[in-house]
Scaffold this active site. Sequence first.
Site, short mmCIF file in Angstrom:
data_model
loop_
_atom_site.label_atom_id
_atom_site.label_comp_id
_atom_site.label_asym_id
_atom_site.label_seq_id
_atom_site.Cartn_x
_atom_site.Cartn_y
_atom_site.Cartn_z
N GLN A 1 -17.15 -4.39 -16.88
CA GLN A 1 -16.14 -5.43 -17.05
C GLN A 1 -16.54 -6.71 -16.32
OE1 GLN A 1 -12.74 -3.42 -15.44
NE2 GLN A 1 -13.84 -2.81 -13.61
N ASP B 1 -9.14 -1.37 -6.39
CA ASP B 1 -8.82 -2.42 -5.42
C ASP B 1 -8.32 -1.85 -4.09
OD1 ASP B 1 -6.21 -1.63 -6.04
OD2 ASP B 1 -5.98 -3.23 -7.53
N ASP C 1 -3.69 4.85 -12.40
CA ASP C 1 -3.50 3.39 -12.42
C ASP C 1 -4.60 2.77 -13.28
OD1 ASP C 1 -2.50 0.91 -11.85
OD2 ASP C 1 -3.38 0.77 -9.85
#
Lengths: 545, 504
Positions: B239, B293, B365
């Site tokens: 990405q 993250d 997530d």
Amino acid sequence: MIPPLQPGSPTHGPRRTTRREFLGAATVGAAFGWAGCNAAPRFTGAIVGPDRALGHRLRDRDLPPPESSERHDVVILGGGIAGLAAARSLALRGLRDVVLLELEPETGGNSRSGINAVSAHPWGAHYLPLPGAQANEVRQLLAELGVVTGFDAQARPIYREEYLCHDPAERLFVHGRWQEGLIPQLGLDPGERDQVSAFLQRMEAFRHQSGADGRPAFAIPVDRSSQDPMLLDLDRITMARWMDREGFQAAPLRRYVNYCCRDDFGAGIDRVSAWAGIHYFAARSGVAANAPTHSVLTWPEGNGWLAARLREPVPAGQIRSGHAVFGIRHDDRGAEIDVFDAAKNRSLRIECRALIAAIPRFVYRRVHGLPPDPHLHYPPWMVANLTLDSRPESRGMPLCWDNVIDGSDGLGYVDAGHQSLFPHPRRTVLTYYRPLDSADPATARAEALKADWSHWCDLTLDDLSVAHPDLRRRIEHLDVQVWGHGMIAPAPGFIWGHRPAALTQREGVVYFAHSDMSGISLFEEAYTRGLHAADAVFQQLQTTA
Amino acid sequence: MNDRASRLLLLGSVFVIATCGLVYELIAGTIASYLLGDSVTQFSTVIGVYLSAMGAGSWLSKFIDRREGWIFVQVQLLIGLVGGGSAALLFLLFPVVSSFRVPLYGLIFLVGMLVGLEIPLLLRLLKDRIEFKDLVARVFTFDYIGALLASLLFPLVLVPHLGLVRSSFLFGMLNVAVGLMSSRLLIPPGPQRRLLSVSGFLLLGGLLAGFIASERLMAWSERSAYTDTVLYAKSSPYQRIVLTRNGADLRLHLNGNLQFSARDEYRYHEALVHPGLARLPEARSVLVLGGGDGLAVREILRYPSVDRVTLVDLDGDMTRLFRTQPLLTRLNGDSLNHPKVSVVNADAFTWYATNRQRFDFVVADFPDPSNFSLGKLYTTTFFQRVRSSLEPGGALVVQCTSPYVARKTFWCVNQTLRASGFNRTAPYHLYVPSFGEWGFILASDQPMEAPLRLPTGLRYLTGTTAPSLFEFPPDMDAVPVEVHRLNNQMLVRYFEEEWAQYVH
């Protein structure tokens, strides 16, 4: 239909920049595609597969005489699906003294597969439709293999979902873009559209139809179909004739049906019987708790997965590959076969109490010294496996499992990465299929066996570049396999005319098991025949023991 | 230069103006199609505006009474400037203007009007040098041949080899060059001609600079798509990671999609973790899928009972960034370097193939199911694997996009969790200012009846607000949907349909 450009949200969804990124990609892609056309191949590869030298020595009977002999209870000739099914069944019943002889270095037959650093991939058969009500043996097998995990309240099987073909399953390249599904939809005029839906309704009606004898009109296995003469009459004419007769003239529809026939039989609508052509559409009636009818089971390596599962219970020592059978004699008490062991470069004689001939009938006839049967047609095929460093770009529907180019001489390609739950993020393997049916089988076969690797590369890329101008520069490796005798093609008058009398099931202690005895080369046919041959052999051994 | 040569040159300039004009029109049409979609509408409106603008230009020409030559040259230069810069300008404006159609049609109208002005002016300039019927015949012949040339050049050469931005600069230079040449024919030597020459050469230089810098211009426009300062941008194998800053606010974007804003991410991550984990007093081991993250891990580490956190994120570049950058480790409390935390870089499905550990709480997530590959991580097959890795009494929480924007998508995840064997599902939602209304679903085998014991130090959730998250107003309430399976990918189809509607 999922548009390729996904307008999105300013939050988690994709956002507007995708259009600009797409623009850049399209411009760069076009420039590369342009330059790529004339570039020399930068990829590696070879023609792989059948041991042609051994095959030809066998054909020319250029093999040494047997110098030793063995005795076994059962010998199985051929390690395709029928042979493996028989070997598995005998092993599960506890028979120990069994030998399976396979000409090629690997078993699997038309379900053979390969594997490389990127993915496992098929070399032939690559899917199994959900088995219908008549295919008891196959449904039982799937339960044994854990493909069916249970049943719902209506007794419909629950399939393991990772083995059901993942969505999106199929797309068709037509009028310069990919549409979802193989049934042509883009650019049809209303008349053509009506014919397509009338044809599909007709097939659906056949699917629910029963003959005067109460059996389903079209069943898998084939021999469980109705024997109603009204239905069997369909076997006397070609599929093209039947479509003419019924007024199905629309060109896109005929191209679609022609594709389906070539896909399943290696021959188009003007060569296969209408009964066989309709069977393709009307015989698949399996139900599932968690998938619609017409769903299929598939694996990255295609039906190589099933072949491997069939092999599992068979003791390793029972399977002897690289063995060419060149003589068969049998009487009421036993059979005697002469076989050449390619690795040791010597021949031996094996005596057995029962013999399962799970090889194509034309091979059996040749080895047994009988003249060729002119009704048996096995058109040649070529299959290519393309290892790509990245997935090709597409206009319209994104990459699917089965990807077909409308009006092409090939059958398109299957993406081996599709069923993977952990696919490589960029690389994948595409399996390209092409029946060589532009000439009669013998001529096409002679030409195909002469052609070199670069010929097959050009043939493959010329066809696929129509839809993927960028494909050539993404290829790392391209292997080709030529099947001299692919699947049996059901010409008119074969399935319900010549076949029942000529392709016997048993001659003394020789039990035949091969899908060509059904006239249609399907896993279900081969498996069921292998299983029943094993049953009969078991019976014989019990009664004579 | 003799009269014949100058006549030819002026007619040649008709040819160039026509070619360039049509190229600008095609460029605008293509850009509009790419950026706005629906190419039929875009091309049709662009052509309409362009042709009517030419009419307006022709009509305006009657107000020009003097100095036709001077104006003719000036208009040439102006076409070069406006047309030549049009592609770059449209790309640069797209992300920053609220209504893209205003500059789009404005630019097309301006170019069309200027081109429309040129032909009548030229007819007037040549009327004394060529007989009228010949003049009209020749001017329009060159005009239409120029259009033909442009229409062939554009798809075959310009788009594949130069791209839109460079093509537009190139034709701008051509316009200016022809303008400079015609100034030598039409304007006597003197300060006027010098002025035109100077401005012409300046323009030429500017357009050339644009042509050379077009790559960088495009990159800059990408940057300006983010209104904030870009702190970090990297393309990992999976990405594009972009980190932006605006004052105290840090934002992470993956493939252009906002992942969090430091200003309100605590709302998202408190809601993701605590409604589930605060009801599992015995929880010792927690698995986080995605979430590279480290912000969900930061929340999980608030529970002293948790002694093992495993984070499985596909992208090693992401987790490295959030382990090493001081700005980011300050935000996630250096959670990824915590001794209780182990980070694995793997695809979640691949990791599950070999996993033998069991967990009390699993946090899924993942990015939204915007394509068929991501869709696989929301299927019954995947949720069944998660379920079989749960300790008895354990629970799973899934981030499920916006129940307001994508109502079917949200409830489809709920149905899918039920069909995967989770007897209890508890959907909930909250408002995250940078995202909008956002939803999660908690799934378990038994009802989660333990009292909610929230850790201290939270900024959003309290014992009073937490239960209200589970209330759904009618506009986000359950709708009938199908189960998302590998073999139907219903979720991806719902998601596509709903977000597409929201944007248009």
